[in-house]
Design a protein around this motif. Sequence first.
Motif, mmCIF file in Angstrom:
data_model
loop_
_atom_site.group_PDB
_atom_site.id
_atom_site.type_symbol
_atom_site.label_atom_id
_atom_site.label_comp_id
_atom_site.label_asym_id
_atom_site.label_seq_id
_atom_site.Cartn_x
_atom_site.Cartn_y
_atom_site.Cartn_z
ATOM 1 N N ALA A 5 3.263 4.327 10.984
ATOM 2 C CA ALA A 5 4.415 3.928 10.183
ATOM 3 C C ALA A 5 5.156 5.194 9.821
ATOM 4 O O ALA A 5 4.546 6.228 9.599
ATOM 5 C CB ALA A 5 3.966 3.192 8.927
ATOM 6 N N ARG A 6 6.480 5.136 9.747
ATOM 7 C CA ARG A 6 7.298 6.331 9.505
ATOM 8 C C ARG A 6 7.819 6.365 8.077
ATOM 9 O O ARG A 6 8.370 5.403 7.585
ATOM 10 C CB ARG A 6 8.489 6.363 10.465
ATOM 11 C CG ARG A 6 8.137 6.829 11.847
ATOM 12 C CD ARG A 6 8.330 8.348 12.004
ATOM 13 N NE ARG A 6 7.452 8.849 13.056
ATOM 14 C CZ ARG A 6 6.738 9.973 12.975
ATOM 15 N NH1 ARG A 6 6.800 10.723 11.901
ATOM 16 N NH2 ARG A 6 5.973 10.357 13.967
ATOM 17 N N PHE A 7 7.645 7.490 7.404
ATOM 18 C CA PHE A 7 8.140 7.643 6.047
ATOM 19 C C PHE A 7 9.111 8.811 5.981
ATOM 20 O O PHE A 7 9.103 9.694 6.829
ATOM 21 C CB PHE A 7 6.968 7.840 5.091
ATOM 22 C CG PHE A 7 6.178 6.571 4.941
ATOM 23 C CD1 PHE A 7 6.485 5.683 3.931
ATOM 24 C CD2 PHE A 7 5.185 6.236 5.851
ATOM 25 C CE1 PHE A 7 5.795 4.486 3.814
ATOM 26 C CE2 PHE A 7 4.493 5.040 5.734
ATOM 27 C CZ PHE A 7 4.803 4.166 4.711
ATOM 28 N N ARG A 8 9.941 8.803 4.942
ATOM 29 C CA ARG A 8 10.926 9.883 4.810
ATOM 30 C C ARG A 8 10.208 11.221 4.597
ATOM 31 O O ARG A 8 9.145 11.283 3.997
ATOM 32 C CB ARG A 8 11.881 9.580 3.658
ATOM 33 C CG ARG A 8 11.239 9.591 2.290
ATOM 34 C CD ARG A 8 12.254 9.342 1.177
ATOM 35 N NE ARG A 8 11.551 9.021 -0.053
ATOM 36 C CZ ARG A 8 10.952 9.920 -0.836
ATOM 37 N NH1 ARG A 8 10.970 11.188 -0.530
ATOM 38 N NH2 ARG A 8 10.326 9.529 -1.946
ATOM 39 N N VAL A 61 -1.904 4.465 9.019
ATOM 40 C CA VAL A 61 -2.369 3.452 8.071
ATOM 41 C C VAL A 61 -3.883 3.353 8.222
ATOM 42 O O VAL A 61 -4.387 3.146 9.327
ATOM 43 C CB VAL A 61 -1.736 2.075 8.369
ATOM 44 C CG1 VAL A 61 -2.280 1.018 7.404
ATOM 45 C CG2 VAL A 61 -0.211 2.143 8.279
ATOM 46 N N GLY A 100 -4.168 2.960 2.620
ATOM 47 C CA GLY A 100 -2.839 3.524 2.485
ATOM 48 C C GLY A 100 -2.429 4.240 3.750
ATOM 49 O O GLY A 100 -3.005 4.013 4.823
ATOM 50 N N VAL A 101 -1.429 5.097 3.621
ATOM 51 C CA VAL A 101 -0.851 5.800 4.763
ATOM 52 C C VAL A 101 -0.886 7.292 4.477
ATOM 53 O O VAL A 101 -0.504 7.727 3.380
ATOM 54 C CB VAL A 101 0.616 5.375 4.980
ATOM 55 C CG1 VAL A 101 1.134 5.912 6.301
ATOM 56 C CG2 VAL A 101 0.782 3.870 4.903
ATOM 57 N N GLN A 102 -1.389 8.066 5.407
ATOM 58 C CA GLN A 102 -1.331 9.512 5.283
ATOM 59 C C GLN A 102 -1.030 10.080 6.663
ATOM 60 O O GLN A 102 -1.608 9.606 7.656
ATOM 61 C CB GLN A 102 -2.670 10.035 4.716
ATOM 62 C CG GLN A 102 -2.516 11.311 3.923
ATOM 63 C CD GLN A 102 -3.739 11.670 3.079
ATOM 64 O OE1 GLN A 102 -4.632 10.844 2.877
ATOM 65 N NE2 GLN A 102 -3.778 12.884 2.571
ATOM 66 N N ILE A 148 0.845 -1.197 0.000
ATOM 67 C CA ILE A 148 0.000 0.000 0.000
ATOM 68 C C ILE A 148 0.881 1.247 0.000
ATOM 69 O O ILE A 148 2.019 1.221 0.453
ATOM 70 C CB ILE A 148 -0.971 0.007 1.210
ATOM 71 C CG1 ILE A 148 -0.202 -0.023 2.537
ATOM 72 C CG2 ILE A 148 -1.948 -1.169 1.122
ATOM 73 C CD1 ILE A 148 -1.089 0.200 3.758
ATOM 74 N N PRO A 149 0.335 2.369 -0.546
ATOM 75 C CA PRO A 149 1.161 3.564 -0.703
ATOM 76 C C PRO A 149 1.056 4.539 0.465
ATOM 77 O O PRO A 149 0.018 4.638 1.120
ATOM 78 C CB PRO A 149 0.548 4.219 -1.944
ATOM 79 C CG PRO A 149 -0.915 3.895 -1.808
ATOM 80 C CD PRO A 149 -0.985 2.520 -1.187
ATOM 81 N N GLU A 150 2.120 5.303 0.671
ATOM 82 C CA GLU A 150 2.024 6.509 1.476
ATOM 83 C C GLU A 150 1.575 7.599 0.509
ATOM 84 O O GLU A 150 2.093 7.700 -0.615
ATOM 85 C CB GLU A 150 3.390 6.826 2.090
ATOM 86 C CG GLU A 150 3.324 7.756 3.295
ATOM 87 C CD GLU A 150 3.559 9.219 2.967
ATOM 88 O OE1 GLU A 150 3.089 10.086 3.721
ATOM 89 O OE2 GLU A 150 4.211 9.497 1.949
ATOM 90 N N PHE A 151 0.597 8.410 0.912
ATOM 91 C CA PHE A 151 -0.059 9.365 0.009
ATOM 92 C C PHE A 151 0.919 10.259 -0.746
ATOM 93 O O PHE A 151 0.831 10.400 -1.963
ATOM 94 C CB PHE A 151 -1.043 10.238 0.802
ATOM 95 C CG PHE A 151 -1.638 11.353 -0.010
ATOM 96 C CD1 PHE A 151 -2.557 11.082 -1.010
ATOM 97 C CD2 PHE A 151 -1.275 12.676 0.214
ATOM 98 C CE1 PHE A 151 -3.106 12.113 -1.774
ATOM 99 C CE2 PHE A 151 -1.816 13.709 -0.539
ATOM 100 C CZ PHE A 151 -2.736 13.428 -1.531
ATOM 101 N N ILE A 200 9.044 -0.065 2.149
ATOM 102 C CA ILE A 200 9.373 -0.356 3.547
ATOM 103 C C ILE A 200 8.707 -1.684 3.902
ATOM 104 O O ILE A 200 7.477 -1.802 3.849
ATOM 105 C CB ILE A 200 8.877 0.757 4.489
ATOM 106 C CG1 ILE A 200 9.621 2.059 4.170
ATOM 107 C CG2 ILE A 200 9.084 0.364 5.946
ATOM 108 C CD1 ILE A 200 9.127 3.260 4.934
ATOM 109 N N GLN A 217 -7.855 -0.732 11.734
ATOM 110 C CA GLN A 217 -6.503 -0.869 11.227
ATOM 111 C C GLN A 217 -5.776 0.457 11.109
ATOM 112 O O GLN A 217 -5.036 0.698 10.170
ATOM 113 C CB GLN A 217 -6.513 -1.605 9.882
ATOM 114 C CG GLN A 217 -7.185 -2.962 10.011
ATOM 115 C CD GLN A 217 -7.170 -3.741 8.719
ATOM 116 O OE1 GLN A 217 -6.624 -3.307 7.724
ATOM 117 N NE2 GLN A 217 -7.765 -4.910 8.741
#
Lengths: 375, 375
Positions: free
Chosen positions: B8-11, B165, B159-161, A263-266, A368, B4
Motif C-alpha cells: 500500500a502506498r502512503f505519502r 501490510v 498495520g503498515v510499515q 489500521i495505521p501506517e507506522f 486511504i 497478509q
Amino acid sequence: MARQQAKARFRPVGDGSKHTSEDTFLREEMQLAFRNRGIPLEALRYPLTPTGMHFLLTHFDVPEVMEESWLLNVGGLVSNPLTLTLAEIKSRPSRTVPVTLECAGNGRALLQPRYISQPWLTEAVSTSEWTGTPLKGILDEAGVSDKAVDILFTGLDQGVQSDIVHYYQRSLNLAEATRDEVLLAYAMNGEDLQPQHGYPLRLIVPGWYGMTSVKWLDSIEAIPRHFDGYQMDQTYRYTVSADRPGEPVTTIRVRSLMVPPGIPEFLTRTRLVKAGQITVSGRAWAGRQSVSRVEFSDDDGMSWRDAELGEQVGEFAWIAWSYRWDAKAGRRFLRVRATDSDGNVQPSAQPWTLLGMGNNMTQRVEVIVSKPAPC
Amino acid sequence: MARQQAKARFRPVGDGSKHTSEDTFLREEMQLAFRNRGIPLEALRYPLTPTGMHFLLTHFDVPEVMEESWLLNVGGLVSNPLTLTLAEIKSRPSRTVPVTLECAGNGRALLQPRYISQPWLTEAVSTSEWTGTPLKGILDEAGVSDKAVDILFTGLDQGVQSDIVHYYQRSLNLAEATRDEVLLAYAMNGEDLQPQHGYPLRLIVPGWYGMTSVKWLDSIEAIPRHFDGYQMDQTYRYTVSADRPGEPVTTIRVRSLMVPPGIPEFLTRTRLVKAGQITVSGRAWAGRQSVSRVEFSDDDGMSWRDAELGEQVGEFAWIAWSYRWDAKAGRRFLRVRATDSDGNVQPSAQPWTLLGMGNNMTQRVEVIVSKPAPC
C-alpha cells in the motif's frame, strides 16, 4: 503563600522568542512530549481510560511521597486548622465520580505560530473514576472565615518556569471550591493513586481543564484575596497579546474525537480502510455543559451528517457517539464536531491565542479507502 | 506464515528521504512521541517501575482483545498442536521474573543524521516483574519437531510499515526460545496485563531488546527456516548502509542513567541544585551480562569517579548505583557510564548506524549549581 518564589536564569530555547512559526519541533518540545503522555486515540474505545493510558501533564518532576510522613495541612483564614493523615481523609464521607479531564493546552501545536511549551496535538484527554472526600466537607470542618476570597492549593512539585522558582499552586474562589463535585481524591479507577497521578492525594475539579486539579497536595489555605501566583495569572489565560492579561482559562470547551478507523501506517498514522460500511465511533465532552449533537464529515468538513449519541459516562464525563459510514475508495479526510447544550460548536479553524489554550478545533484523520480489501 | 503481507502506498514524510540532519523534529515524529511513552527519569528511583510509568513502544494500534474469544494457537512443526485459553495457560507452572526492558531504538534521536522513526532520546527503559509460564514447557507439550529452526510469534496488532501490510511478527531460534527465563507472561507487577502492555498474553524475553517480547500473542509456530519477515530482517539491524544487511539486533547493551538531581526548569529540563554534598543515584543494566562498574563525571566526561553499586533487582534487571557528589557553584554537565562483565564500556559518542539501534551513549544532564541555596 507564594512561598519560595525566586529568580534563576536558564538558557534560551530556540531563537529565544517564545513562539515559533516552524512546522518542525524543537528538541525541548520533544523532551516534554516524552515526559507528558497522550492517550493513544484507539483507547477512546474504553468508557473509562485504563489508568496506564490516561494522559499526563507534569510541570516539574513527579515527587516522591511516603505515606508515613505525608500530612495535609488545611489553614489560613479558618477557625479550626486541620492536619490530616491519609487514613483520616479516607475515613471522611467518600464519593466516586467519573470525570473527563483535558489539558488546557491540548491542540496547542496545531496553532500557527505556536507557543513553545508542551506541544499537544489532539491527545491530552482521558476519563477516570475518581474517589475521594468532598472538599466542601473538609472546608466546613475547618470553618472558613467570611473574609476568605480564594482557596489556595499547593502541590509538592517544585521547579522553575519563566525564571520563577515555585511550588505548583492554583486557587479556586469560594463558590467554585465548595461545589458538590469537587473532590480530594485518593483513588483512581478503584485503586490508590499512582505516583504520576498525584499520590497520595490530589484535587479533582470536574468540568475544569486539568491545571486546576492540583496533584500531590501539600496544603489548602483560605486567603483574603485572589491568588496571583505564576500558574494562576501568568499562564493559563486566553490572550492574544503579551501586554493584555486576557480572561483566565476555566471550564472545558466542547470537543469530540474519533477512534481512527482501520489500521495505521507506522510513521504517518494515515489509516488504511477497506471500502464498504463501517462504524466510526468516538467520544465527545463539554465540561459542565452536555453535548447536544455530534456530526461526522468524510469530505474534510465540507458537509456534515449527524452521528448517533450513545451512553454518557457521567455528568462530568464524555458521551459515546457513532456513525455508520459508507467508505468509498479514495483518499478521505474525516472530521468530527460536537455542539454543547449552550449551542457552542467546535470550530474548523482555531482562533489564535498567545499561549495556545482551550483549542477545540475539529480533529482531522487521513484515511486511504482501498478496494479490493487490502487486509 | 508471513500472512497478509501486501503493498500500500502512503505519502512521504519530510523531504521523502528516510533520514534527517536537522536538529528539529518532524510532526510525524512528534505524533509518535505522544503515542509511545518514555519513563520520566525521576521514576528511576523505583526498583520496579510503576506500571503506568513503564515505557511503551507500539508499532500499530493497541488491539482490543476480549478474553472470552481469545485463544493461543501453538502449531507448525509440532506433533501435538495446542489451542489454549488464558485460564489453561494460567494453570501451567508459573514463574515471576523482574526484567529490565529497553527499546532497541532508545537514543536514536541523539544520532546525526537520524533515522526518521520513533525519536527516542534516553527514556525508553523500565523494569517490571513479569509473571507467566515458561515457553519451554508449552513447546515441550506441543512436541517441537527436530526439523524446526525458528519459533515464530505473531501478535494481534496489524498495520503498515515501509508499505508492507502485516501483523507484528518476530522469531527466536530454538536455542533462544527454550531458555529457562523466556516467559508467556499474563501478569505485570502482580496484576493482569494492561491493554497497552499486551493483554491478555505477551512474550517476555529477558536480556533482549524489547522488540522480541511480542505483545498480544495470537500464535506460536515452529517453522523449518529462519523467519525473514519485515520486523525481523528489514529493521532491527545494525547496519551503516542500505545495501548491506548488517547484524541483527539481539541482547541489550550496557547502559546507565541517573535521576536528574535537584529541580527542573519546565522547558529545558535543566536542573537547579544548591551547592554542597548531594547523592546522585540511578540504575545500570547490561542485558544478559552483569554490570561491573559505574562511573560518574561532573565535567562532561573529562574525568570519571567510581560510583557505588547497590542492589541488583534481578538477574535480568538493573542494578542501583549512587555517588556522593560535592556540587560546586556553576554550570555543570553530569554524565554516568557503566561497564559490563565482558569489559564493554558505554561510549561518550555513539557510533552511527542507519536505523539508530542499540545506542548506549552516556547520558548528559545539564545542571546549574547555585550558592546560596535557591530553594
